[in-house]
Design a protein around this motif. Structure first.
Motif, PDB file in Angstrom:
ATOM      1  N   ARG A  48      40.148  47.813  29.427  1.00  0.00           N
ATOM      2  CA  ARG A  48      39.263  48.840  28.878  1.00  0.00           C
ATOM      3  C   ARG A  48      38.737  49.700  30.032  1.00  0.00           C
ATOM      4  O   ARG A  48      38.644  49.244  31.164  1.00  0.00           O
ATOM      5  N   MET A  49      38.386  50.925  29.719  1.00  0.00           N
ATOM      6  CA  MET A  49      37.897  51.822  30.757  1.00  0.00           C
ATOM      7  C   MET A  49      36.646  51.239  31.410  1.00  0.00           C
ATOM      8  O   MET A  49      35.740  50.755  30.723  1.00  0.00           O
ATOM      9  N   HIS A  50      36.594  51.293  32.746  1.00  0.00           N
ATOM     10  CA  HIS A  50      35.432  50.746  33.438  1.00  0.00           C
ATOM     11  C   HIS A  50      35.176  51.510  34.736  1.00  0.00           C
ATOM     12  O   HIS A  50      36.058  52.183  35.282  1.00  0.00           O
ATOM     13  N   GLN A  51      33.951  51.362  35.208  1.00  0.00           N
ATOM     14  CA  GLN A  51      33.529  52.030  36.439  1.00  0.00           C
ATOM     15  C   GLN A  51      32.422  51.202  37.081  1.00  0.00           C
ATOM     16  O   GLN A  51      31.516  50.719  36.388  1.00  0.00           O
ATOM     17  N   ILE A  52      32.515  51.008  38.396  1.00  0.00           N
ATOM     18  CA  ILE A  52      31.484  50.281  39.130  1.00  0.00           C
ATOM     19  C   ILE A  52      30.678  51.255  39.969  1.00  0.00           C
ATOM     20  O   ILE A  52      31.190  52.289  40.411  1.00  0.00           O
ATOM     21  N   GLN A  53      29.412  50.905  40.178  1.00  0.00           N
ATOM     22  CA  GLN A  53      28.585  51.707  41.063  1.00  0.00           C
ATOM     23  C   GLN A  53      27.531  50.831  41.721  1.00  0.00           C
ATOM     24  O   GLN A  53      27.088  49.833  41.151  1.00  0.00           O
ATOM     25  N   ASN A  54      27.176  51.212  42.930  1.00  0.00           N
ATOM     26  CA  ASN A  54      26.125  50.520  43.677  1.00  0.00           C
ATOM     27  C   ASN A  54      25.236  51.587  44.304  1.00  0.00           C
ATOM     28  O   ASN A  54      25.558  52.145  45.349  1.00  0.00           O
ATOM     29  N   LEU A  55      24.142  51.871  43.635  1.00  0.00           N
ATOM     30  CA  LEU A  55      23.225  52.905  44.106  1.00  0.00           C
ATOM     31  C   LEU A  55      22.089  52.323  44.941  1.00  0.00           C
ATOM     32  O   LEU A  55      21.159  53.039  45.315  1.00  0.00           O
ATOM     33  N   GLY A  56      22.188  51.015  45.244  1.00  0.00           N
ATOM     34  CA  GLY A  56      21.159  50.357  46.034  1.00  0.00           C
ATOM     35  C   GLY A  56      21.475  50.360  47.513  1.00  0.00           C
ATOM     36  O   GLY A  56      22.530  50.838  47.951  1.00  0.00           O
ATOM     37  N   PRO A  57      20.601  49.747  48.321  1.00  0.00           N
ATOM     38  CA  PRO A  57      20.769  49.760  49.785  1.00  0.00           C
ATOM     39  C   PRO A  57      21.561  48.567  50.323  1.00  0.00           C
ATOM     40  O   PRO A  57      21.769  48.476  51.530  1.00  0.00           O
ATOM     41  N   GLU A  58      21.967  47.657  49.438  1.00  0.00           N
ATOM     42  CA  GLU A  58      22.653  46.435  49.879  1.00  0.00           C
ATOM     43  C   GLU A  58      24.060  46.381  49.295  1.00  0.00           C
ATOM     44  O   GLU A  58      24.381  47.070  48.323  1.00  0.00           O
ATOM     45  N   HIS A  59      24.888  45.530  49.903  1.00  0.00           N
ATOM     46  CA  HIS A  59      26.259  45.380  49.431  1.00  0.00           C
ATOM     47  C   HIS A  59      26.294  44.575  48.128  1.00  0.00           C
ATOM     48  O   HIS A  59      25.516  43.648  47.933  1.00  0.00           O
ATOM     49  N   ARG A  60      27.225  44.946  47.274  1.00  0.00           N
ATOM     50  CA  ARG A  60      27.467  44.208  46.031  1.00  0.00           C
ATOM     51  C   ARG A  60      28.834  43.538  46.177  1.00  0.00           C
ATOM     52  O   ARG A  60      29.858  44.210  46.354  1.00  0.00           O
ATOM     53  N   VAL A  61      28.865  42.196  46.165  1.00  0.00           N
ATOM     54  CA  VAL A  61      30.101  41.446  46.398  1.00  0.00           C
ATOM     55  C   VAL A  61      30.378  40.531  45.214  1.00  0.00           C
ATOM     56  O   VAL A  61      29.504  39.746  44.800  1.00  0.00           O
ATOM     57  N   HIS A  62      31.580  40.627  44.669  1.00  0.00           N
ATOM     58  CA  HIS A  62      32.058  39.719  43.633  1.00  0.00           C
ATOM     59  C   HIS A  62      33.308  39.009  44.136  1.00  0.00           C
ATOM     60  O   HIS A  62      34.114  39.612  44.872  1.00  0.00           O
ATOM     61  N   LEU A  63      33.491  37.760  43.725  1.00  0.00           N
ATOM     62  CA  LEU A  63      34.764  37.078  43.892  1.00  0.00           C
ATOM     63  C   LEU A  63      35.553  37.315  42.608  1.00  0.00           C
ATOM     64  O   LEU A  63      35.128  36.910  41.523  1.00  0.00           O
ATOM     65  N   VAL A  64      36.680  37.998  42.724  1.00  0.00           N
ATOM     66  CA  VAL A  64      37.489  38.384  41.562  1.00  0.00           C
ATOM     67  C   VAL A  64      38.755  37.534  41.562  1.00  0.00           C
ATOM     68  O   VAL A  64      39.492  37.504  42.554  1.00  0.00           O
ATOM     69  N   VAL A  65      39.001  36.845  40.449  1.00  0.00           N
ATOM     70  CA  VAL A  65      40.084  35.871  40.366  1.00  0.00           C
ATOM     71  C   VAL A  65      40.989  36.227  39.192  1.00  0.00           C
ATOM     72  O   VAL A  65      40.518  36.399  38.060  1.00  0.00           O
ATOM     73  N   ASP A  66      42.285  36.327  39.460  1.00  0.00           N
ATOM     74  CA  ASP A  66      43.275  36.541  38.402  1.00  0.00           C
ATOM     75  C   ASP A  66      43.984  35.219  38.115  1.00  0.00           C
ATOM     76  O   ASP A  66      44.404  34.515  39.040  1.00  0.00           O
ATOM     77  N   VAL A  67      44.143  34.905  36.839  1.00  0.00           N
ATOM     78  CA  VAL A  67      44.707  33.617  36.441  1.00  0.00           C
ATOM     79  C   VAL A  67      45.584  33.809  35.221  1.00  0.00           C
ATOM     80  O   VAL A  67      45.323  34.671  34.366  1.00  0.00           O
ATOM     81  N   LEU A  68      46.663  33.034  35.149  1.00  0.00           N
ATOM     82  CA  LEU A  68      47.486  33.024  33.946  1.00  0.00           C
ATOM     83  C   LEU A  68      46.739  32.302  32.832  1.00  0.00           C
ATOM     84  O   LEU A  68      46.095  31.272  33.053  1.00  0.00           O
ATOM     85  N   VAL A  69      46.842  32.834  31.627  1.00  0.00           N
ATOM     86  CA  VAL A  69      46.134  32.250  30.490  1.00  0.00           C
ATOM     87  C   VAL A  69      46.843  30.986  30.018  1.00  0.00           C
ATOM     88  O   VAL A  69      48.061  30.977  29.813  1.00  0.00           O
ATOM     89  N   THR A  70      46.065  29.925  29.851  1.00  0.00           N
ATOM     90  CA  THR A  70      46.526  28.663  29.295  1.00  0.00           C
ATOM     91  C   THR A  70      45.563  28.253  28.191  1.00  0.00           C
ATOM     92  O   THR A  70      44.429  28.748  28.126  1.00  0.00           O
ATOM     93  N   PRO A  71      45.963  27.320  27.306  1.00  0.00           N
ATOM     94  CA  PRO A  71      45.014  26.845  26.290  1.00  0.00           C
ATOM     95  C   PRO A  71      43.739  26.279  26.902  1.00  0.00           C
ATOM     96  O   PRO A  71      42.643  26.455  26.344  1.00  0.00           O
ATOM     97  N   GLU A  72      43.856  25.624  28.056  1.00  0.00           N
ATOM     98  CA  GLU A  72      42.684  25.032  28.698  1.00  0.00           C
ATOM     99  C   GLU A  72      41.712  26.096  29.192  1.00  0.00           C
ATOM    100  O   GLU A  72      40.495  25.904  29.168  1.00  0.00           O
TER     101      GLU A  72
END
Length: 334
Positions: free
Chosen positions: A167-191
């Motif tokens: 879906r369409m998305h956009q990130i922004q950080n208008l603050g004075p500090e860094h914004r850090v995410h750990l982004v993980v891609d995974v194959l879909v399983t029933p579990e």
């Protein structure tokens, strides 16, 4: 539902479990003295675009364990492996090992202060196509946000999120500090579906989700007899395209060839599809002479039926449990 037809019940979901925010930050700090690389887009192993804004990455899993890769990878490269950065991050390693599905890329993604990303979609990174993109916020600020399909999110450290980034998305950080995410891609399983809220159960048990099968080993005989050539739609290996297997369209010749195996494991087939541009797309065996592309889901598979008087290859595109198939003649080359 987004423009390309993703059927997820909502644009995002808060997952289990709750994570230790302090331990995540402690692991992150082991790499903060290093100048992270700009976010890049690769194609056929080469950089085709680099982020112009202050958007940097540190890969802890990448194709071939290459610590310089800042992209999510995809078909046409080596299997995903841990980078050396993960050796210094025991809690991140523990979190990644707890995710119930084959892991692809895992990247710390740093959006710098006073930085606004561009609106975009990430094609096919949703369970409809057998993929899921998970976010683990590590550091953030009250002026940092994600707008996902028109909904504004401000995810917090210690939370564990799924986002439908088709879906369409956009990130922004208008603050004075860094914004850090750990982004993980995974194959879909029933579990993997068991990490989602209870009201997503019907979705994961229904026909809209593509569950991936585990990889299997191949015999020497299967490997030797798999080599062939065949004609197919020219976009066969362009997985970000929403192309069709049928109808009038440009055709090209592809080959299944042997490779020098780089990994000594039971699921390294030593086989690849060679594209008309002479790039190799290594294969993962699923059983019954069916293969998916290394670095991709079962959204796209190749089944080889080369014995008998009429050798053929069956090509399959999938979305959820719905499949489109095309059978084409093949010429064995072993």
């Amino acid at each position: 539902m987004n423009a390309k037809g993703s059927s997820t019940p909502a644009e995002a979901a808060l997952l289990l479990p709750v994570l230790d925010a302090d331990r995540l930050v402690a692991d992150l700090m082991t790499a903060r003295d290093h100048l992270w690389d700009q976010q890049r887009v690769y194609r056929d192993g080469a950089v085709v675009r680099q982020a112009e804004e202050d958007w940097r990455c540190l890969a802890v899993r990448s194709p071939g364990g290459d610590k310089t890769r800042t992209d999510p990878g995809g078909p046409g490269g080596a299997e995903f492996a841990d980078t050396e950065w993960l050796d210094h991050m025991p809690y991140v390693r523990e979190v990644l090992r707890s995710i119930p599905g084959p892991l692809f890329a895992a990247r710390f993604m740093d959006l710098g202060p006073d930085t606004v990303g561009y609106p975009h979609v990430d094609s096919k990174f949703a369970p409809d196509w057998g993929m899921a993109r998970l976010h683990i916020p590590v550091t953030t600020h009250e002026k940092a946000s994600l707008v996902l399909d028109g909904v504004t999110h401000q995810w917090q450290p210690g939370e564990f999120w799924f986002g439908d980034f088709t879906r369409m998305h956009q990130i922004q950080n208008l603050g004075p500090e860094h914004r850090v995410h750990l982004v993980v891609d995974v194959l879909v399983t029933p579990e993997l579906g068991q990490l989602f809220p209870a009201d997503w159960a019907d979705y994961f048990n229904g026909s809209d989700v593509l569950h991936n099968r585990p990889a299997v080993a191949v015999t020497d005989r299967e490997r030797e007899s798999a080599r062939c050539s065949f004609d197919a739609p020219a976009h066969l290996l362009d997985v970000e395209e929403f192309g069709s297997l049928t109808g009038s369209q440009p055709q090209a010749t592809f080959q299944v060839v042997g490779t020098e195996t780089a990994n000594d494991n039971d699921t390294d087939t030593g086989l690849a599809v060679r594209s008309p541009r002479d790039h190799l797309f290594p294969l993962v065996a699923l059983g019954g002479h069916e293969y998916r592309l290394v670095g991709w889901s079962e959204e796209r598979t190749v089944t080889l039926r080369l014995e008998g008087p009429r050798p053929e290859v069956e090509l399959t595109y999938r979305k959820g449990q719905r499949a489109t198939r095309l059978v084409v003649p093949a010429t064995p080359t072993a």
